[in-house]
Motif scaffolding. Structure first.
Motif, PDB file in Angstrom:
ATOM      1  N   GLY A 230       0.707  -1.183   0.172  1.00  0.00           N
ATOM      2  CA  GLY A 230      -0.102  -0.034  -0.023  1.00  0.00           C
ATOM      3  C   GLY A 230       0.921   1.296   0.004  1.00  0.00           C
ATOM      4  N   VAL A 231       2.164   1.254   0.813  1.00  0.00           N
ATOM      5  CA  VAL A 231       3.022   2.571   0.933  1.00  0.00           C
ATOM      6  C   VAL A 231       3.468   2.577  -0.829  1.00  0.00           C
ATOM      7  CG1 VAL A 231       4.859   3.257   1.871  1.00  0.00           C
ATOM      8  CG2 VAL A 231       3.147   2.371   3.267  1.00  0.00           C
ATOM      9  N   ALA A 232       4.002   1.427  -1.014  1.00  0.00           N
ATOM     10  CA  ALA A 232       4.697   1.638  -2.414  1.00  0.00           C
ATOM     11  C   ALA A 232       3.818   2.138  -3.422  1.00  0.00           C
ATOM     12  CB  ALA A 232       5.067   0.193  -2.732  1.00  0.00           C
ATOM     13  N   ALA A 233       2.765   1.579  -3.507  1.00  0.00           N
ATOM     14  CA  ALA A 233       1.632   2.078  -4.420  1.00  0.00           C
ATOM     15  C   ALA A 233       1.615   3.674  -4.511  1.00  0.00           C
ATOM     16  CB  ALA A 233       0.301   1.424  -4.461  1.00  0.00           C
ATOM     17  N   GLY A 234       1.338   4.242  -3.303  1.00  0.00           N
ATOM     18  CA  GLY A 234       1.032   5.453  -3.012  1.00  0.00           C
ATOM     19  C   GLY A 234       2.223   6.207  -3.398  1.00  0.00           C
ATOM     20  N   ILE A 235       3.618   5.819  -3.107  1.00  0.00           N
ATOM     21  CA  ILE A 235       4.623   6.631  -3.724  1.00  0.00           C
ATOM     22  C   ILE A 235       4.888   6.477  -5.095  1.00  0.00           C
ATOM     23  CG2 ILE A 235       7.299   6.477  -3.574  1.00  0.00           C
ATOM     24  CD1 ILE A 235       6.944   5.339  -0.853  1.00  0.00           C
ATOM     25  N   ILE A 236       4.500   5.562  -5.787  1.00  0.00           N
ATOM     26  CA  ILE A 236       4.699   5.479  -7.144  1.00  0.00           C
ATOM     27  C   ILE A 236       3.523   6.582  -7.857  1.00  0.00           C
ATOM     28  CG2 ILE A 236       4.167   3.829  -9.151  1.00  0.00           C
ATOM     29  CD1 ILE A 236       5.953   1.879  -7.400  1.00  0.00           C
ATOM     30  N   LEU A 237       2.333   6.027  -7.452  1.00  0.00           N
ATOM     31  CA  LEU A 237       1.328   6.902  -7.860  1.00  0.00           C
ATOM     32  C   LEU A 237       1.600   8.317  -7.820  1.00  0.00           C
ATOM     33  CD1 LEU A 237      -1.988   4.720  -6.575  1.00  0.00           C
ATOM     34  CD2 LEU A 237      -1.491   5.520  -9.046  1.00  0.00           C
ATOM     35  N   SER A 238       1.986   8.765  -6.742  1.00  0.00           N
ATOM     36  CA  SER A 238       2.328  10.339  -6.472  1.00  0.00           C
ATOM     37  C   SER A 238       3.682  10.878  -7.465  1.00  0.00           C
ATOM     38  CB  SER A 238       2.878  10.646  -4.892  1.00  0.00           C
ATOM     39  OG  SER A 238       4.204  10.137  -4.897  1.00  0.00           O
ATOM     40  N   ALA A 239       4.366   9.716  -8.148  1.00  0.00           N
ATOM     41  CA  ALA A 239       5.376  10.208  -8.874  1.00  0.00           C
ATOM     42  C   ALA A 239       4.973  10.005 -10.587  1.00  0.00           C
ATOM     43  CB  ALA A 239       6.645   9.328  -8.748  1.00  0.00           C
ATOM     44  N   ILE A 240       3.697   9.399 -10.915  1.00  0.00           N
ATOM     45  CA  ILE A 240       3.423   9.362 -12.220  1.00  0.00           C
ATOM     46  C   ILE A 240       2.998  10.409 -12.736  1.00  0.00           C
ATOM     47  CG2 ILE A 240       1.823   8.215 -13.593  1.00  0.00           C
ATOM     48  CD1 ILE A 240       2.088   5.530 -12.241  1.00  0.00           C
ATOM     49  N   LYS A 241       3.474  11.124 -13.708  1.00  0.00           N
ATOM     50  CA  LYS A 241       3.271  12.542 -14.368  1.00  0.00           C
ATOM     51  C   LYS A 241       3.046  12.154 -15.895  1.00  0.00           C
ATOM     52  CE  LYS A 241       5.071  15.437 -10.774  1.00  0.00           C
ATOM     53  NZ  LYS A 241       5.673  14.426 -10.028  1.00  0.00           N
ATOM     54  N   PHE A 242       1.998  12.471 -16.526  1.00  0.00           N
ATOM     55  CA  PHE A 242       1.854  12.491 -17.838  1.00  0.00           C
ATOM     56  C   PHE A 242       2.415  13.934 -18.408  1.00  0.00           C
ATOM     57  CE2 PHE A 242      -1.677   9.768 -16.230  1.00  0.00           C
ATOM     58  CZ  PHE A 242      -1.126   8.633 -16.845  1.00  0.00           C
ATOM     59  N   GLU A 243       2.751  13.691 -19.879  1.00  0.00           N
ATOM     60  CA  GLU A 243       3.293  14.925 -20.525  1.00  0.00           C
ATOM     61  C   GLU A 243       1.972  15.791 -20.880  1.00  0.00           C
ATOM     62  OE1 GLU A 243       4.808  13.653 -24.596  1.00  0.00           O
ATOM     63  OE2 GLU A 243       6.580  12.462 -23.476  1.00  0.00           O
ATOM     64  N   GLY A 244       2.124  16.939 -20.889  1.00  0.00           N
ATOM     65  CA  GLY A 244       0.783  17.708 -20.858  1.00  0.00           C
ATOM     66  C   GLY A 244       0.408  18.152 -19.613  1.00  0.00           C
ATOM     67  N   GLU A 245       0.757  17.560 -18.487  1.00  0.00           N
ATOM     68  CA  GLU A 245       0.324  17.981 -17.118  1.00  0.00           C
ATOM     69  C   GLU A 245       1.226  19.102 -16.563  1.00  0.00           C
ATOM     70  OE1 GLU A 245      -2.343  14.165 -15.778  1.00  0.00           O
ATOM     71  OE2 GLU A 245      -0.180  14.217 -15.153  1.00  0.00           O
TER      72      GLU A 245
END
Length: 245
Positions: A230-245
């Motif tokens: 659960g902690v790992a998923a939160g960290i990775i989700l917070s790091a995911i950015k898309f082009e154009g954002e």
């Protein structure tokens, strides 16, 4: 008293009024009866009886065209608009712990994911415990189940999606990135979180477009090589950015 259980009287009145607005019957019971009815689990003086969560079986997710895409389940097809620049789904592949699952759902909703997928068999399911751990986030995001994840992931790859696998080591077929250097993504994405013990199975890892790991910041004992799912998923989700954002 100004409270009823752990709730203020005003909050309790608000809940009762909301129930009446939606034609939900309200029945008063003693605390002992409430405790017994949920086998001693924690509550705040109010219990809502609901039907089991009906997670639809997803069979395909289409290409994104004109800022929308189609989700096909065993019973229907629906048009969806992504919450972010591109759709972001989370596949909890073999996850077993309800608290990890609830935590992931809450993080997924917070960081703009569109849906959650779980295996139809042999893994955690969207239950009342999961909903509670997610602080209600489970009621605000679609949760699907999949019977053949290899077939679904192969289809979405052909439809222009990327598959990002959370790993604990530099393994797998895709590009390798630390969460610190994760590039901006330019395609609809499924983030895969594996089983707490065995990780992501080979048939899924072999389809990965990119693998991402979270580096430790200090020396660790040999028996600790990763974070809680659960902690790992939160960290990775917070790091995911898309082009154009």
């Amino acid at each position: 008293s100004e409270t009823a259980g752990d709730l203020s009287r005003d909050r309790l009145k608000e809940i009762v009024a909301l129930a009446a607005e939606h034609d939900i019957p309200v029945v008063e019971r003693s605390k002992d009866i409430l405790d017994t009815s949920i086998n001693g689990a924690s509550h705040q003086g109010v219990i809502l009886k609901v039907s089991a969560y009906d997670a639809q079986r997803v069979t395909n997710i289409s290409r994104v065209e004109a800022d929308s895409y189609q989700v096909t389940t065993a019973t229907e097809q629906t048009i969806r608009q992504p919450r972010r620049r591109f759709p972001l789904w989370v596949y909890c592949c073999g996850l077993q712990d309800t608290h990890n699952f609830g935590s992931i759902i809450r993080s997924a909703l917070f960081f703009g994911a569109d849906a959650i997928v779980v295996p139809a068999y042999g893994a955690v399911k969207p239950t009342s415990t999961v909903s509670k751990v997610s602080s209600g986030a489970m009621e605000c995001i679609d949760v699907y189940r999949v019977s053949d994840h290899e077939k679904l992931l192969d289809r979405v790859l052909n439809n222009g999606w990327s598959i990002v696998c959370a790993t604990t080591s530099r393994a797998g077929s895709g590009q390798q990135h630390s969460v610190d250097s994760l590039p901006r993504l330019n395609a609809p994405t499924i983030l895969v979180i594996g089983n707490e013990g065995s990780g992501i199975p080979d048939d899924v890892a072999s389809l990965s477009s990119m693998n991402v790991h979270i580096p430790a910041r200090a020396e660790l004992p040999s028996y600790i090589d990763s974070l809680n799912a659960g902690v790992a998923a939160g960290i990775i989700l917070s790091a995911i950015k898309f082009e154009g954002e």
